[in-house]
Each structure stands twice: as C-alpha cells, then as structure tokens.
Design an enzyme around this catalytic site. Structure first.
Site, PDB file in Angstrom:
ATOM      1  N   GLY A  59       0.846  -1.187   0.000  1.00  0.00           N
ATOM      2  CA  GLY A  59       0.000   0.000   0.000  1.00  0.00           C
ATOM      3  C   GLY A  59       0.886   1.242   0.000  1.00  0.00           C
ATOM      4  O   GLY A  59       0.646   2.197  -0.731  1.00  0.00           O
ATOM      5  N   ALA A  60       1.916   1.199   0.828  1.00  0.00           N
ATOM      6  CA  ALA A  60       2.841   2.320   0.921  1.00  0.00           C
ATOM      7  C   ALA A  60       4.131   1.844   1.574  1.00  0.00           C
ATOM      8  O   ALA A  60       4.148   0.799   2.228  1.00  0.00           O
ATOM      9  CB  ALA A  60       2.241   3.444   1.753  1.00  0.00           C
ATOM     10  N   MET A  61       5.187   2.614   1.408  1.00  0.00           N
ATOM     11  CA  MET A  61       6.487   2.227   1.951  1.00  0.00           C
ATOM     12  C   MET A  61       7.190   3.438   2.545  1.00  0.00           C
ATOM     13  O   MET A  61       7.323   4.468   1.901  1.00  0.00           O
ATOM     14  CB  MET A  61       7.330   1.595   0.833  1.00  0.00           C
ATOM     15  CG  MET A  61       8.750   1.275   1.229  1.00  0.00           C
ATOM     16  SD  MET A  61       8.803  -0.012   2.509  1.00  0.00           S
ATOM     17  CE  MET A  61      10.257   0.485   3.424  1.00  0.00           C
ATOM     18  N   GLU A  62       7.668   3.250   3.780  1.00  0.00           N
ATOM     19  CA  GLU A  62       8.177   4.365   4.583  1.00  0.00           C
ATOM     20  C   GLU A  62       9.614   4.792   4.286  1.00  0.00           C
ATOM     21  O   GLU A  62      10.336   5.167   5.219  1.00  0.00           O
ATOM     22  CB  GLU A  62       8.058   3.989   6.060  1.00  0.00           C
ATOM     23  CG  GLU A  62       9.046   2.887   6.545  1.00  0.00           C
ATOM     24  CD  GLU A  62       8.502   1.469   6.482  1.00  0.00           C
ATOM     25  OE1 GLU A  62       7.630   1.210   5.632  1.00  0.00           O
ATOM     26  OE2 GLU A  62       8.975   0.620   7.266  1.00  0.00           O
ATOM     27  N   ASN A  63      10.062   4.743   3.025  1.00  0.00           N
ATOM     28  CA  ASN A  63      11.432   5.200   2.733  1.00  0.00           C
ATOM     29  C   ASN A  63      11.658   6.542   3.415  1.00  0.00           C
ATOM     30  O   ASN A  63      10.807   7.434   3.336  1.00  0.00           O
ATOM     31  CB  ASN A  63      11.614   5.357   1.225  1.00  0.00           C
ATOM     32  CG  ASN A  63      11.069   4.176   0.467  1.00  0.00           C
ATOM     33  OD1 ASN A  63      11.521   3.062   0.665  1.00  0.00           O
ATOM     34  ND2 ASN A  63      10.050   4.400  -0.347  1.00  0.00           N
ATOM     35  N   HIS A  96       0.420   6.107   9.230  1.00  0.00           N
ATOM     36  CA  HIS A  96       1.237   4.905   9.472  1.00  0.00           C
ATOM     37  C   HIS A  96       2.678   5.125   8.998  1.00  0.00           C
ATOM     38  O   HIS A  96       3.637   4.866   9.733  1.00  0.00           O
ATOM     39  CB  HIS A  96       0.587   3.732   8.731  1.00  0.00           C
ATOM     40  CG  HIS A  96       1.338   2.435   8.817  1.00  0.00           C
ATOM     41  ND1 HIS A  96       0.903   1.381   9.574  1.00  0.00           N
ATOM     42  CD2 HIS A  96       2.494   2.012   8.224  1.00  0.00           C
ATOM     43  CE1 HIS A  96       1.754   0.369   9.459  1.00  0.00           C
ATOM     44  NE2 HIS A  96       2.728   0.723   8.639  1.00  0.00           N
ATOM     45  N   GLU A  97       2.822   5.616   7.784  1.00  0.00           N
ATOM     46  CA  GLU A  97       4.181   5.766   7.236  1.00  0.00           C
ATOM     47  C   GLU A  97       4.939   6.880   7.948  1.00  0.00           C
ATOM     48  O   GLU A  97       6.141   6.762   8.196  1.00  0.00           O
ATOM     49  CB  GLU A  97       4.145   5.992   5.722  1.00  0.00           C
ATOM     50  CG  GLU A  97       3.369   4.940   4.916  1.00  0.00           C
ATOM     51  CD  GLU A  97       3.746   3.494   5.217  1.00  0.00           C
ATOM     52  OE1 GLU A  97       4.846   3.240   5.730  1.00  0.00           O
ATOM     53  OE2 GLU A  97       2.903   2.602   4.947  1.00  0.00           O
ATOM     54  N   HIS A 126       6.477   5.699  11.081  1.00  0.00           N
ATOM     55  CA  HIS A 126       7.736   4.969  10.884  1.00  0.00           C
ATOM     56  C   HIS A 126       8.952   5.896  10.779  1.00  0.00           C
ATOM     57  O   HIS A 126      10.083   5.439  10.945  1.00  0.00           O
ATOM     58  CB  HIS A 126       7.692   4.177   9.574  1.00  0.00           C
ATOM     59  CG  HIS A 126       7.001   2.846   9.639  1.00  0.00           C
ATOM     60  ND1 HIS A 126       7.262   1.904  10.594  1.00  0.00           N
ATOM     61  CD2 HIS A 126       6.089   2.270   8.802  1.00  0.00           C
ATOM     62  CE1 HIS A 126       6.531   0.814  10.342  1.00  0.00           C
ATOM     63  NE2 HIS A 126       5.803   1.015   9.266  1.00  0.00           N
ATOM     64  N   GLU A 145       6.003  -2.944  12.591  1.00  0.00           N
ATOM     65  CA  GLU A 145       4.728  -2.814  11.880  1.00  0.00           C
ATOM     66  C   GLU A 145       3.546  -2.725  12.846  1.00  0.00           C
ATOM     67  O   GLU A 145       2.580  -2.022  12.596  1.00  0.00           O
ATOM     68  CB  GLU A 145       4.541  -3.970  10.890  1.00  0.00           C
ATOM     69  CG  GLU A 145       5.498  -3.920   9.700  1.00  0.00           C
ATOM     70  CD  GLU A 145       5.464  -2.612   8.917  1.00  0.00           C
ATOM     71  OE1 GLU A 145       4.543  -1.793   9.127  1.00  0.00           O
ATOM     72  OE2 GLU A 145       6.377  -2.392   8.107  1.00  0.00           O
TER      73      GLU A 145
HETATM   74  N1  BES Z   1       6.773  -1.269   5.478  1.00  0.00           N
HETATM   75  C1  BES Z   1       5.472  -1.445   4.965  1.00  0.00           C
HETATM   76  C2  BES Z   1       5.432  -1.723   3.490  1.00  0.00           C
HETATM   77  C3  BES Z   1       5.856  -3.116   3.116  1.00  0.00           C
HETATM   78  C4  BES Z   1       5.000  -4.162   3.313  1.00  0.00           C
HETATM   79  C5  BES Z   1       7.084  -3.379   2.566  1.00  0.00           C
HETATM   80  C6  BES Z   1       5.385  -5.445   2.984  1.00  0.00           C
HETATM   81  C7  BES Z   1       7.485  -4.645   2.246  1.00  0.00           C
HETATM   82  C8  BES Z   1       6.624  -5.697   2.447  1.00  0.00           C
HETATM   83  C9  BES Z   1       4.617  -0.209   5.228  1.00  0.00           C
HETATM   84  O1  BES Z   1       4.969   0.527   6.336  1.00  0.00           O
HETATM   85  C10 BES Z   1       3.238  -0.727   5.488  1.00  0.00           C
HETATM   86  O2  BES Z   1       3.030  -1.331   6.487  1.00  0.00           O
HETATM   87  N2  BES Z   1       2.325  -0.516   4.566  1.00  0.00           N
HETATM   88  C11 BES Z   1       0.984  -1.011   4.689  1.00  0.00           C
HETATM   89  C12 BES Z   1       0.029   0.089   4.996  1.00  0.00           C
HETATM   90  C13 BES Z   1      -0.398   0.194   6.405  1.00  0.00           C
HETATM   91  C14 BES Z   1      -1.428   1.287   6.570  1.00  0.00           C
HETATM   92  C15 BES Z   1      -0.867  -1.077   7.034  1.00  0.00           C
HETATM   93  C16 BES Z   1       0.597  -1.594   3.351  1.00  0.00           C
HETATM   94  O3  BES Z   1       1.394  -1.509   2.434  1.00  0.00           O
HETATM   95  O4  BES Z   1      -0.507  -2.096   3.246  1.00  0.00           O
HETATM   96 ZN    ZN Z   2       4.433  -0.204   8.179  1.00  0.00          ZN
END
Ligand code: BES
Ligand code: ZN
Length: 993
Positions: free
Chosen positions: A378-382, A414-415, A418, A437
C-alpha cells in the site's frame, strides 16, 4: 574492447554450480588505484555500458532457462556449458552459503550513482539501469573475505582488470583480490582476497554494474502509465525487505546503517528524487547523450531497506511547516486535478502530532510522498521519500469515497509514524518486524484521529485489526508475534513475517499495553527509547525496558514487570477466552481455539496462560480494573445477582474474548433488545463478534450467537452492524450453496429493512449524504445487505442509478455508494453492463474509481464473463501486476466465481507463482481467498492435492496460508455438519413476520 562479464565456475565451486554465477577475475592480484578525481561520469560512460548490456542479455536468457526447466547453465566466455549435477549438493558451511553477513565488516558510507534508462535497449528490448557504487567500510575483525549483498546485478570489469576495486583508506595497502563470484542463492558478491583486511582499518570498495529495470515491483523497477496516449515510464524502488541488493551492492541488513551519497542520471527535464534533498543538478553529456545529473545531500545514518530512488515526469504540490518541506508527487494530470491536495493538507498536522507524541522533531529537512501507478504494497516508509499506491495517496471528491479518504489519512499516518519508529530507531533484525509494523499500525489511528478528529477513527482498530486477527490467531497454525533471530534467515522467511499477526496483533497488544500503562507513561517510555537508540538499532525488549522505567518513575502498579506481562502476549501464539461466572464470581481463562478439536502441537513457555488486564462494568457502573493472573480465581465483586449484569473488556482494549454464564448472557441479550444504548457501541460490536466466535468454537450454542442479531431492527450504529456483517459472511460462505440460504435471506432482509429506511429518510430519499463518517459507512452496509438479501426497492434503486449512468454518461452515484451499487447492478445485469463497466475501468482518471470497478466486475453471475475476467488478470496490459491476485480473490468471493477461481489458480499455480512471486501479503491473501468457502471432503482432498502437487514450486509468502486453509476447511466441514439443522430451523422460525 572493454571486458565482458563472463560466467565461469571457479574450481572450488563446482559442487554447487547452480548456487553461483560467476565473475571470475582472470587478472588476479593486481591492486589498482583510481584517483578520486576520476568522476562518476567517466566511470559510467563509455563502452562499459555496451559490455554490460551484452552481459545482461546473457543473464536474462539464463534466468529464462531457469524458469523454464529449473536449470542454470553456467556459460563461460567461450561458450562451454557444463551441466549442473543431478544430486543435491551437500550443505556447505562456507560463509557465503550463510544468509547472514559475517560481523567482520561495517559500512560507514556509500557513494551510489544510478542511471535508469526509461526507453528499452534497442538490441535486447530490455529496460536497464547502469550504476557505479563505492562503499567505505571499517574492518571489525581481520578477514580475507568480503561478502556484500548483490542480486541480479551484472558487474563490469574495472580499470584494474577486476570486477571490483579495493583500496585502503588509511595506513597500509589493501590486499589484492584473489577471486570473485556471485553467490546467487544467498545473494552475495564474494571477493576472496590474497591477504587480510585488518581490524580497525577502513577500506573502500568500488564496482560498476548493470541491472534490469524490470516491471517486477521490487528493487529498482519500472512502472508504466499512459498520458495523452503516450506511454510514460517511471523508474522507482521498493527495497524492503531485501531488495536494495537488486539496485546496488550493499550490506543489506537493517543493522548495517550507513550514510548514503546518491546521484541519479536521468533524461533532461525529468524529475529525480531520493531520500535526501537535491544538492545540485546539472546538464551533462554522457556516452554522447544529453542527460541531467542530480546529486542529493548525504542521508542520515540509515538502513538500506529505507532507500529510494525515483525518476519520473511527475508534478508536485508543496507547502512548508516549521522548515520542513512537504511535497506530494504524482502523475501530472492527477496533480493538476488537485488529487494530491488532501494528502498535502493532512501531512503537516500528522507530522506535528508525531513530533509531539515522540517528543522529537522530524529528523529530516523534507518529506516527499509520491503516488506510483505500479506499487506492490500500500505504501512504503522510505526515509524522506514515502512511496504509495495511487489509491493510498490520491483523493478526488468527485470519485473518492469516505473509505478511500480514511485509508489515505491512516496510511499517511502509518508511514509518518515509521519516520521515527523504524527509521530513526530500527529493529536490529527482521525477527522483530512485528514491533515495527505493529507499532505503526497502532499509532496510525492516533495520527489519523488528529487529522480527522470528528471521525472517531480510533474505535475502528477493533473491527479492522482485533477482530480481523482473532480469526487467524485462533487457529493452531498461528504463530507467536516474536520469532528467534536465527529462525529468520531467507528472504522468503522475512517476507512471510509481513502478516496479520505482525500488523494487527502487534497493534492490538501495543494498544492494550498503552492502555494499562496509561498513554502518558507509554509516551514517556517511548520517548526515552527513541532518544537512546536514535540513528541506531534496538531489540523489542529495549522498548520494554524503557516502558518499565517510565512505569516505575510514575509509580504505576502492575501485577508483574512489563517484560513478564508482555512475554505472555508476545512469546506464545493465540489469545485467551476469559470466562466470568457471575453466579460464583470466578474468572478463568483458556486458549481460544476456533476448532476445539484441533490439536495444539507447539508447546508454549507459558502453557497458554496470559496475564490479562480486565476493564469491566457491573450494570451501568464502571468498576476498578482487574488483573487476571492465573488459570482460575474468584473475585466476589464479579458476582451479579438479580437484574445486575457484568460486561468485561470495555472498549475491547484487551486482546481476548469474553464468555459468561448463561444467566449473564441472557441478561446482556435482554439489555440489547430493551435498552441497547446502556452498552457502549464498541462493546455491542464485541458481544456479537464474541458470541459468533464462541459458537464456532462450540463454547456456546450457535443459536445464542444468532440471538445477538435479533436486536438489529433497532440498531443504527455502524460498528455493531459491521461486526454482524463480518460474521454473517461466514454464514454466507458456508450456506450460500445450500437450503439454509433462503430462510437466512428472509430473516436478514427483515432485519435490515428498518436500517435501509432509516438512511432513506436521513438522506431525503438518497439525495444527500449522512454527515457522520460512521453513518456514511453504515449507509453503505444498509444498502449492501438490503440488496444482497433481495430487497426489491434496493435492487431497483441500484439498477436505476446504473442505467442512468450508462444512458447519460453522467454518473449520478455518490462515491461512497459506488462499490456496492456497481457490484449489485453488474450482478443483476449481463454482458452489456459488464462491458460498460470494463470500459469505464480502462478509462478511469483516478485509481480509486478504477479500484471500485475492478472489484465490481467480479460480481457478474455469468460464468463466461468471470472466466474471461480471470484470464485478464494475468495480462499486465489489462490488469496491473499489483492487482492480479486481489482480482482473483474478488472473483472467488462471488459464489459463482468460487470454483472458477480455484480451478484457475491451481491450474496456473507455477506461472502465477513465478510471475507474481514478489508479492508480500498477496500470496497468503490469494490462497486464503480462493479457499475460504471450502467446507467439503472433496474440497479438502483438492486442497491437499494442490499442496502436494506444488511442493516443488513452493508457495512463498503463502506457505502458512496453505496450512491455515487446510485447518479452516476441516473446521468448516465439522461446523456445517453440526449446525446446519439448527441454523436452518432458527432462520426459518425467526424469518416469520
Ligand atoms: N513497510 C510497509 C510496506 C511493506 C509491506 C514493505 C510489505 C514490504 C513488504 C509499510 O509501512 C506498510 O506497512 N504498509 C501497509 C500500509 C499500512 C497502513 C498497514 C501496506 O502496504 O498495506
Ligand atoms: Zn508499516
């Protein structure tokens, strides 16, 4: 001519040729110094690029060969192709066969220059990137071996005739390179040296390489979209967890923090972004090409998985808050249409909220957020450059629902959470991923609440996380939150950790912890934890230590240490059902298992007992919180006589279910039907969810659970209704192919009609939108259930709206209602409606609208349309790769599509697995999704067969899901056998007017 990458197997590696692709230096031993003045441009330029392209095409065809017949044919420059041995190689104990880096080398900083090509190479047709990287590292223990992560990169020989250049930064010379090769299984570039690197000396290693800019959503990859009928390409990255090594050679472990100096080379006029602020950007000519070279300010000391590099033609909007530059980037038409505005407006306040919550100012000078057309998660916290799926960042009032809006607010929150928790302080190894997470998944509600204070969004953690994860954590195939460091080694094992347990159970137990410590104490501990470990790494017990210090300083009474309490929730899987007998005042606990006959084979350190904080009330009075520490205790206060009743786990802050004696259940049900508001909304949702699940576990009779729905004709609140709908889903799954279906529909139609009418009145015959966020959600639930149960007025309503859209090309349907209206109209219609929706899907100008249509297209009742749609899912030109598995699951949700989707998945498993294997959550979702209706012996056999047939291909991140599905199918079979008659009778009786 410049050297071409060759593929040889060095003599010492013959035992395991499939493990190694080689780059064997044929020119050993000569150290070669390169002056610092030899700039990046010179290194990247020249015929090297051609050489690497040729080399890349060799690798590419090998990769293909590997996929086709599982064989790697190592090819040397002269073309000899030794066959790999048939036998499995003996496990080796060489350092390069271990997945973890040795502790001998520690990076200080890197200089990385990357040049992604946004047009395909003319000869190979491949998109590629070239790069040059150097890393300065300190030697912590003498060694004659350098292991640095590298995956799918091809190296070019340097001026010293080697594939890498090693120099000493200080004091003595560096040893020369004896041999070098790529260890593909463990993903290393291996350099064996002729002498030792010496403890406490620093060295410098540089390489030049090429990689494919593939559309595989991992590492440095490409995303594509159309703008004004022109294809545009974006080069972007997704490093977490272990794909930074696909972009450049690096010590790719979260504790190997370093400073990164990044430079990107890109076409003039395109935008280059990375974690740091732009330092300088100038036009240069490289390899005869007019390009732009953009360098970035060095990053803070950080982990590799948080890096990001992006080249695009995107536009942005920005503002500044207390000297932090906030920008939102997206496709130009999306920015022009104002779709980034909501995200921009909310980012500042959320950032401020976290600064205050953590008592730590935002660690970077800028915060970029970018919406990408192709993105796996969904998103990534770079750090400083957060990447999103378009649906998770872009908002348009004309197209987006309140649910889309909520997702944007929570995912940004969320991001951003992080940026401190995870990025500033990083867990040492992936085994503690749950804390990273889980923490962000808890505090995302706090940040989003700040952004949208009228929504009551914090309550939703109960539905979205607690109820969701209870379902998997009640299976014997569940697992504890915490894993041992040594048990998490391979990239697939790391990927598997991104599951509902880490996210939702993590969030739930942290919320419980914050609640029993009080938010003030929780914040205090958190703040000192972040201060102590800033720019470094920690383990989860470090957080406990700081919370304990805060609790002690505050004089908080606890029945045991933070560590001892939390160990019971973190080190053993599952959760308890707490039983309160109000006749005797006894309180007991036991491990809650959805299938009571299933056998728990994993022993637990705590014998499946927990230290349980209990908030509770008697009749209308909230009581002193109580700690249950032991299997069974008696508390006189919990006796309830006469009309008194007991309700425990107020607001569901505790991660457990509650059961009562019959008399108390009767009294609670009576309160629901006579004066339901005496019980707060969250607990009304809890009573329903607990009752249905206790029934599934055979702790209470199913009819008692069904009785909790009898008061629904007077319930108007979203949370209890949603809880009911979630539980009815199970009934639909189990019974929508059976005789129970008819009476069940009749009963539910009767129950939902008052709600449907309530919203009809509230909205002036569907002319306006309810004002409350939760009301908006519940209006959708009312329409969904009314239409689903065949309420004619509802069905006519949706058909009329949809027809009006088709006829006038003017969409009259409010964005909140679109998903359900589209789905019901497509279900009621035929090919004409489907084709119309498909063309709207293809032409949608915002991803959230496309998303609603993509899901609704799976609602048709026509098998041929469903089958054709399934075929579309594997054509990335029709359905983006990021959306393939969820589309298949949508089809499986449809009772008619179920078996079609299952047949499709098992038939194509190997292809799906190889093409879409990069997915993080998606594989477990796919397997759970296509099997969740399974409830017959025949289906169980098919599932086991599927497991056996594909043992070799594997299931990747879906491995656990296969076992969960088997367990679930068995439980479903038993449940149906035991409940069908009762349930049929109950619905039949209750459906009567
Ligand atoms: N760090 C994750 C993204 C991620 C997920 C990278 C799996 C690699 C593998 C990010 O912080 C995250 O948790 N994203 C969630 C959104 C959140 C609101 C639960 C996502 O991508 O759904
Ligand atoms: Zn996350």
């Amino acid at each position: 001519m410049l050297p071409v990458l060759t593929y040889k197997v060095p003599p010492s590696t013959r035992a395991c040729p499939q493990c190694r692709t080689l780059i064997q230096a044929d020119n050993m031993g000569k150290g070669f110094y390169i002056s610092k003045a030899v700039g990046v441009v010179a290194i990247i330029a020249g015929a090297g690029a051609l050489a690497t392209i040729i080399a890349l095409s060799v690798v590419y065809s090998q990769e293909k060969a590997k996929n086709n017949d599982n064989e790697v044919s190592p090819t040397d420059g002269g073309g000899s192709t030794p066959k790999p041995p048939v036998t499995t190689p003996a496990p080796s104990n060489e350092p390069w066969d271990k997945y973890r880096l040795p502790k001998s080398l520690v990076p200080n900083h890197y200089n990385v220059t990357l040049w992604p090509r946004l047009t395909p190479d003319e000869t190979t047709g491949l998109y590629i990137f070239t790069g040059e990287s150097s890393v300065e590292f300190r030697c912590a223990e003498d060694t004659n071996l350098i292991l640095i992560h590298s995956n799918k990169l091809n190296y070019t020989k340097l001026e010293n005739g080697q594939y890498a250049m090693l120099t000493a930064v200080s004091k003595a010379d560096a040893p020369s390179i004896k041999s070098s090769w790529l260890q593909s299984v463990t993903q290393y570039l291996v350099l064996q040296l002729n002498g030792n690197l010496m403890k406490d000396h620093t060295y410098h290693l540089s390489t030049r390489f090429t990689g494919e800019l593939a559309d595989d959503l991992g590492g440095f990859y490409r995303s594509e979209y159309m703008e004004n009928n022109v294809k545009k390409v974006v080069a972007t990255t997704q490093m977490q967890p272990t794909d930074a090594r696909k972009a450049f050679p690096c010590f790719d472990e979260p504790a190997m923090k370093a400073v990164f100096h990044i430079t990107l080379i890109h076409d003039r006029g395109t935008v280059a972004l990375s974690n740091g602020e732009q330092k300088e950007s100038s036009n240069v000519i490289i390899e005869g090409k007019d390009v732009q070279q953009t360098s970035f300010e060095p990053t803070e000391k950080m982990s590799t998985y948080l890096l990001a590099f992006i080249v695009s033609e995107f536009s942005f909007i920005n503002n500044t808050i207390d000297d932090v530059l906030i920008r939102i980037f997206a496709r130009t038409p999306a920015i022009t249409a104002g779709q980034g505005q909501y995200a921009l407006n909310k980012t500042g306040p959320i950032l401020k909220f976290f600064e205050n919550y953590y008592n730590s100012s935002y660690p970077l000078p800028k915060s970029d957020q970018i919406a990408l057309p192709d993105f796996n998660a969904g998103a990534m916290e770079n750090w400083g450059l957060i990447t999103y799926r378009e649906t998770a960042l872009l908002y348009d009032e004309a197209f987006s629902s309140n649910s889309n809006k909520e997702r944007i607010a929570t995912i940004i929150s969320h991001e951003l959470a992080h940026m401190w928790f995870g990025n500033l302080v990083t867990l040492r190894w992936w085994n503690d991923l749950w804390l990273n997470e889980g923490f962000a998944s808890y505090v995302e509600y706090l940040g989003a609440d700040e952004a949208e204070p009228t929504w009551n969004i914090k309550d939703l953690i109960v539905l979205n996380d607690i109820h969701r994860v209870f379902a998997v954590d009640a299976l014997t195939s569940s697992h504890p939150l915490s894993s041992k460091e040594e048990d998490i080694q391979r990239p697939e094992q790391i990927s598997e950790l991104f599951d509902a347990i880490s996210y939702s159970k993590g969030a739930s137990v942290l919320r419980m912890l914050s609640d029993f410590l009080t938010e003030e104490v929780f914040k205090m501990g958190l703040r000192t934890y972040l201060a102590e470990f800033a720019f470094g790494n920690a383990v989860y017990t470090d957080l406990w230590k700081h919370l304990q210090m805060a609790a002690t300083a505050n004089g908080t009474w606890l029945p045991a240490s933070v560590n001892d309490i939390m160990n019971t929730w973190v080190l053993q899987m599952g959760f308890p059902v707490v039983t309160i007998d109000t006749k005797t005042g006894t309180i007991s606990q036991r491990h809650f298992l959805l299938d009571p006959d299933s056998e728990v084979t994993t022993p637990s350190l705590f014998n499946y007992e927990w230290i349980v904080p209990i908030k509770w009330m008697k009749t209308e009075v909230v009581q002193e919180p109580y700690w249950l520490n032991g299997t069974k205790v008696t508390n006189e206060a919990m006796k309830a006589t006469g009309n008194d009743w007991v309700l425990a786990n107020l607001d569901v802050v505790g991660y457990y279910r509650v059961n009562y004696d019959d008399a108390n259940w009767d009294k609670l049900l009576n309160v629901l039907s006579t004066n339901h508001k005496l019980i707060q909304v969250i607990n009304r949702a809890q009573l329903v969810d607990d009752a249905f699940n206790l029934a599934r576990a055979k702790i209470i009779p199913t009819v008692r659970a069904l009785s909790t729905t009898k008061y629904l004709n007077v319930e108007r609140e979203y949370m209890p209704w949603d809880s009911v709908l979630g539980n009815l889903d199970f009934f639909y799954l189990m019974f929508d192919r059976s005789e129970v279906y008819g009476p069940m529909q009749d009963y539910l139609r009767k129950q939902v009609t008052p709600l449907f009418n309530h919203y009809k009145t509230m909205t002036g015959n569907w002319e306006t939108v309810p004002t409350g966020h939760m009301d908006q959600y519940n209006q959708v639930n009312a329409i969904s259930l009314a239409c689903r149960t065949g309420l004619e007025e509802c069905q006519n309503l949706v058909k009329t709206w949809f027809a009006e859209w088709m006829n006038t090309n003017n969409n009259p349907i409010h964005p909140n209602l679109r998903s359900t209206v589209y789905c019901n109209a497509i279900a009621a219609g035929g090919a004409k409606e489907w084709e119309f929706a498909w063309s709207e899907f293809r032409n949608a100008s915002i991803a959230s609208e496309a998303e609603k249509l993509r899901s609704a297209l799976s609602c048709t009742k026509q098998p041929w349309l469903l089958n054709r749609y399934l075929e579309y899912t594997l054509d990335p030109k029709l359905i983006r790769k990021q959306d393939a598995t969820s589309t298949i699951v949508y089809v499986a949700n449809n009772v008619i599509g179920q078996s079609l989707a299952w047949d499709f998945v098992r038939d194509r498993w190997s292809y799906i697995f190889n093409q879409y294997g990069g997915g993080s959550f998606s594989f477990s979702n796919l397997i759970n999704g296509v099997t969740k209706r399974f409830s017959t012996d025949f289906e169980l056999k098919q599932l086991r067969q599927f497991k056996a047939d594909n043992a070799e291909v594997g299931f990747g991140s879906g491995t656990l899901a296969v076992d969960q599905s088997i367990e679930r199918t068995i439980a479903n079979m038993k449940w149906i056998a035991e409940n069908r008659q009762n349930v049929l009778k109950w619905f039949g009786d209750e459906a009567k007017p």
